[in-house]
Motif scaffolding. Structure first.
Motif, PDB file in Angstrom:
ATOM      1  N   ILE A  86     -13.962  -3.607  -1.842  1.00 18.40           N
ATOM      2  CA  ILE A  86     -13.192  -3.870  -2.288  1.00 18.40           C
ATOM      3  C   ILE A  86     -14.083  -5.402  -2.779  1.00 18.40           C
ATOM      4  CG2 ILE A  86     -11.184  -2.770  -2.878  1.00 18.40           C
ATOM      5  CD1 ILE A  86      -9.892  -5.482  -1.544  1.00 18.40           C
ATOM      6  N   ALA A 108      -8.761   1.293   5.134  1.00 15.05           N
ATOM      7  CA  ALA A 108      -8.905   1.766   3.921  1.00 15.05           C
ATOM      8  C   ALA A 108      -9.063   2.432   2.872  1.00 15.05           C
ATOM      9  CB  ALA A 108      -8.494  -0.450   3.091  1.00 15.05           C
ATOM     10  N   PHE A 124      -4.629  -9.016  -6.274  1.00 17.50           N
ATOM     11  CA  PHE A 124      -6.266  -8.751  -5.935  1.00 17.50           C
ATOM     12  C   PHE A 124      -6.757  -9.714  -6.796  1.00 17.50           C
ATOM     13  CE2 PHE A 124     -10.183  -5.954  -7.593  1.00 17.50           C
ATOM     14  CZ  PHE A 124     -10.786  -6.902  -6.582  1.00 17.50           C
ATOM     15  N   TYR A 161      -0.776  -8.217   7.844  1.00 16.15           N
ATOM     16  CA  TYR A 161      -1.064  -6.863   7.639  1.00 16.15           C
ATOM     17  C   TYR A 161       0.704  -6.054   7.280  1.00 16.15           C
ATOM     18  CZ  TYR A 161      -5.697  -7.596   5.319  1.00 16.15           C
ATOM     19  OH  TYR A 161      -6.684  -8.084   5.348  1.00 16.15           O
ATOM     20  N   ASP A 206      -1.535  -1.897  -4.457  1.00 19.17           N
ATOM     21  CA  ASP A 206      -2.008  -1.128  -4.179  1.00 19.17           C
ATOM     22  C   ASP A 206      -0.190  -0.294  -4.216  1.00 19.17           C
ATOM     23  OD1 ASP A 206      -4.481  -1.155  -4.385  1.00 19.17           O
ATOM     24  OD2 ASP A 206      -4.468  -0.414  -2.726  1.00 19.17           O
ATOM     25  N   HIS A 230      -4.071  -9.897  -1.330  1.00 22.04           N
ATOM     26  CA  HIS A 230      -4.787  -7.938  -1.450  1.00 22.04           C
ATOM     27  C   HIS A 230      -6.115  -7.854  -1.318  1.00 22.04           C
ATOM     28  CE1 HIS A 230      -3.943  -3.913  -2.057  1.00 22.04           C
ATOM     29  NE2 HIS A 230      -4.837  -3.690  -2.267  1.00 22.04           N
ATOM     30  N   HIS A 252      -4.273  -3.752   1.933  1.00 20.68           N
ATOM     31  CA  HIS A 252      -4.972  -3.236   1.331  1.00 20.68           C
ATOM     32  C   HIS A 252      -5.765  -2.638   2.520  1.00 20.68           C
ATOM     33  CE1 HIS A 252      -9.308  -2.257   0.130  1.00 20.68           C
ATOM     34  NE2 HIS A 252      -9.719  -3.159   0.955  1.00 20.68           N
ATOM     35  N   ASP A 256       1.030  -1.459  -0.161  1.00 21.61           N
ATOM     36  CA  ASP A 256      -0.447  -0.174   0.633  1.00 21.61           C
ATOM     37  C   ASP A 256       0.959   1.554   0.027  1.00 21.61           C
ATOM     38  OD1 ASP A 256      -2.957  -1.031   0.601  1.00 21.61           O
ATOM     39  OD2 ASP A 256      -1.704  -2.072   1.754  1.00 21.61           O
ATOM     40  N   GLY A 293      -2.655  -4.558  -6.518  1.00 17.73           N
ATOM     41  CA  GLY A 293      -3.493  -4.256  -5.672  1.00 17.73           C
ATOM     42  C   GLY A 293      -4.712  -3.737  -6.427  1.00 17.73           C
ATOM     43  N   ASN A 294      -6.335  -3.169  -5.838  1.00 19.29           N
ATOM     44  CA  ASN A 294      -7.198  -2.939  -6.496  1.00 19.29           C
ATOM     45  C   ASN A 294      -7.029  -1.397  -7.041  1.00 19.29           C
ATOM     46  OD1 ASN A 294      -6.643  -2.837  -3.477  1.00 19.29           O
ATOM     47  ND2 ASN A 294      -8.798  -1.310  -4.005  1.00 19.29           N
TER      48      ASN A 294
END
Length: 407
Positions: A206, A202, A140, A245, A48, A191, A231, A8, A84-85
Motif C-alpha cells: 500500500i 497482505a 490508512f 496486529y 479493511d 493501517h 493491513h 481486516d 483501511g486501504n
C-alpha cells in the motif's frame, strides 16, 4: 477495563468467486457473545472492514446488523472503526453522525487539514465523567496525503521522508491526546505495513515504502500504551513494542488457512496504565485447502479428506499432468459428490499443470490466476512476455503511477 482489537474483516470478499458471507456471519455470531461474556468496553476495528471500496448490499447489511447487535446485546461502550486501504473513506464517513447514536466512532480517512487532531480523538469516560481512556483513531494514510511524492525521489529518500512524516503525525497526535487523557492510558490505531510482515501477509503493498520493508515501531510515540494495527493478515507484535496486529479473523487465502485466526484482548487494571495483551483464537467455519499432486494421488486425497470445522473446506486443486486431460473437472467433482453427498467440499478451481520433465519447457512455469498476482507482478510478467528489459527507472515509474492511482 477490556478492549478488543480486530481488523481486516474484508466483508464481501470471495475466494475464486466463492462468497465468504457465511464465514463472516459465523465469526460475528461468535464475536457478539464473546464481547458480552468478556465485558469488553471498547471494540476497535483497525481498517479493511470491507473488501472493496464499493461493497455489496449484503456486505453492508452484515456490517450494519452487527453494529446494531453490539448496541443491543453487549455492554460495549464504544465501537471505533478506521478506514483501511480497501475501504472508501467517504463511504465509511457518510453515516458517521447517525452511527454516533449507537456509540460508534468512525474515521474513514485522513482529513484535508491533517493538523485537525480533534477529528481522530475519542475519549471514554466513567460514571464520574473522568476520562478512562483516549483512542487516537488513525486510518490508512497514503504517503501522498503527507506530502510525499514518489515520482520526485529515489527509494531511499522516499523511505526516509515517509518515515519522518508519519512519525511526526503520530507524535503530534500524542501531544493532543495527552491533553485530554491526563493520566489515562492512550491507544492509537494504524493501517500500514510494519516490520516483521512478509510479502504474502497482505493482499497488496500500500506504500512505496513497502518495496523496502515495513515501517519500524519507532514511528509510534511511547505515550501510546497500545497501537492497534491493521493491513497485515497475521497476528503478531511489532519489534517487541506496543504495536500489535490482530490479523484477519477468517482465512482469506490458502496460506491463511494454515494458521489460527485471532483477535487481541487488551486489559487494563482500574486506574492504571499497566496492561496485559492476549491473543484469542477465533473459531473458523471452514478452511481453504490446497490439493496438489498427480491424478492418482489426487483421487486418494479426495476420498480420504476430512475436516474438524463446522463446514467442509474449500478446495484449490492443481493436478500434474503430462497432457491435457479432458473431463477432469467432472471426474473429480463426481468423486466428492459420491463420497460426501450434500456435505461435499466446495471446489474453487481445478488446474492442470505440466508434470515436471526435462523436455517440457512449461514444467518450470507455474499456472497463475490473475487474482493471485499483484499489479507489479502482472507488469513484470508482461514485460517478460514482450522481452522488455526492466530497469530501476522503469520499475519506479510504474510504482509511482500505481501509488498515485490508489490515493
Amino acid at each position: 477495563m477490556k478492549i478488543l482489537h480486530t481488523s481486516d474483516w474484508h466483508l464481501g470478499a470471495t475466494f475464486e468467486g466463492i462468497g465468504r458471507e457465511e464465514d463472516h456471519k459465523f465469526f460475528l455470531n461468535w464475536l457478539i457473545p464473546f464481547l458480552k461474556e468478556q465485558e469488553i468496553v471498547v471494540l476497535i476495528i483497525a481498517g479493511d472492514l470491507f473488501d472493496q471500496t464499493q461493497p455489496s448490499a449484503e456486505a453492508q447489511r452484515i456490517y450494519y446488523q452487527f453494529l446494531l447487535s453490539v448496541s443491543q446485546k453487549t455492554d460495549v461502550k464504544k465501537v471505533i472503526i478506521v478506514g483501511g486501504n480497501h475501504d472508501s473513506p467517504t463511504r465509511l464517513d457518510a453515516p458517521a453522525e447517525l452511527l454516533k447514536l449507537l456509540d460508534v466512532f468512525i474515521v474513514g480517512g485522513i482529513s484535508v487539514d491533517g493538523k485537525d487532531f480533534s477529528r481522530y480523538l475519542c475519549s471514554l469516560k466513567n460514571e464520574q465523567n473522568a476520562v478512562e481512556l483516549v483512542v487516537a483513531a488513525v486510518p490508512f494514510i497514503h504517503e501522498y496525503r503527507l506530502g510525499v511524492r514518489t515520482s520526485m525521489h529515489n527509494e531511499s529518500e522516499i523511505h526516509s521522508l515517509f518515515k519522518e512524516k508519519i512519525q511526526n503525525f503520530y507524535f503530534d497526535l500524542a501531544d493532543a491526546a495527552e491533553q485530554i487523557a491526563q493520566d489515562a492510558p492512550i491507544i492509537a490505531t494504524g493501517h500500514m505495513a510494519c516490520r516483521g510482515s512478509e510479502l504474502d501477509d497482505a493482499p497488496q503493498e500500500i506504500h512505496m515504502i513497502g518495496t523496502m520493508g515495513g515501517l519500524p515501531s519507532a514511528i509510534f510515540d511511547s505515550r501510546y500504551s497500545y497501537i492497534a494495527l491493521g493491513h497485515i493478515h497475521r497476528a503478531y507484535r511489532v519489534d517487541q513494542s506496543n504495536a500489535y496486529y490482530s490479523g484477519s479473523p477468517i482465512p482469506l487465502s490458502i496460506k491463511e488457512s494454515n494458521y489460527p485466526r485471532y483477535v487481541q484482548l487488551i486489559s487494563y487494571e482500574k486506574g492504571s496504565k499497566a496492561k496485559t495483551v492476549q491473543k484469542i483464537e477465533v473459531p473458523v467455519l471452514r478452511k481453504i485447502l490446497e490439493v496438489k499432486s498427480n491424478l492418482e494421488q489426487i483421487h486418494s486425497i479426495l476420498l480420504n479428506i476430512s475436516w474438524q470445522t463446522p463446514m467442509p473446506p474449500i478446495l484449490a486443486i492443481s493436478v500434474q499432468v503430462n497432457s491435457y486431460h479432458s473431463g477432469l473437472d467432472l471426474e473429480l467433482k463426481n468423486i466428492l459428490k459420491n463420497k460426501f453427498q450434500d456435505a461435499s467440499p466446495i471446489i474453487a478451481y481445478i488446474r492442470q499443470i505440466p508434470a515436471k520433465s526435462d523436455n517440457n519447457v512449461l514444467a518450470s512455469k507455474e499456472a497463475f490466476s490473475l487474482k493471485e498476482l499483484t499489479p507489479e507482478q502482472v507488469f513484470l510478467k508482461m514485460c517478460d512476455t514482450y522481452n522488455e528489459i526492466v530497469d530501476e527507472n522503469l520499475l519506479q515509474a510504474f510504482r509511482s503511477l500505481l501509488n498515485e492511482e490508489n490515493i
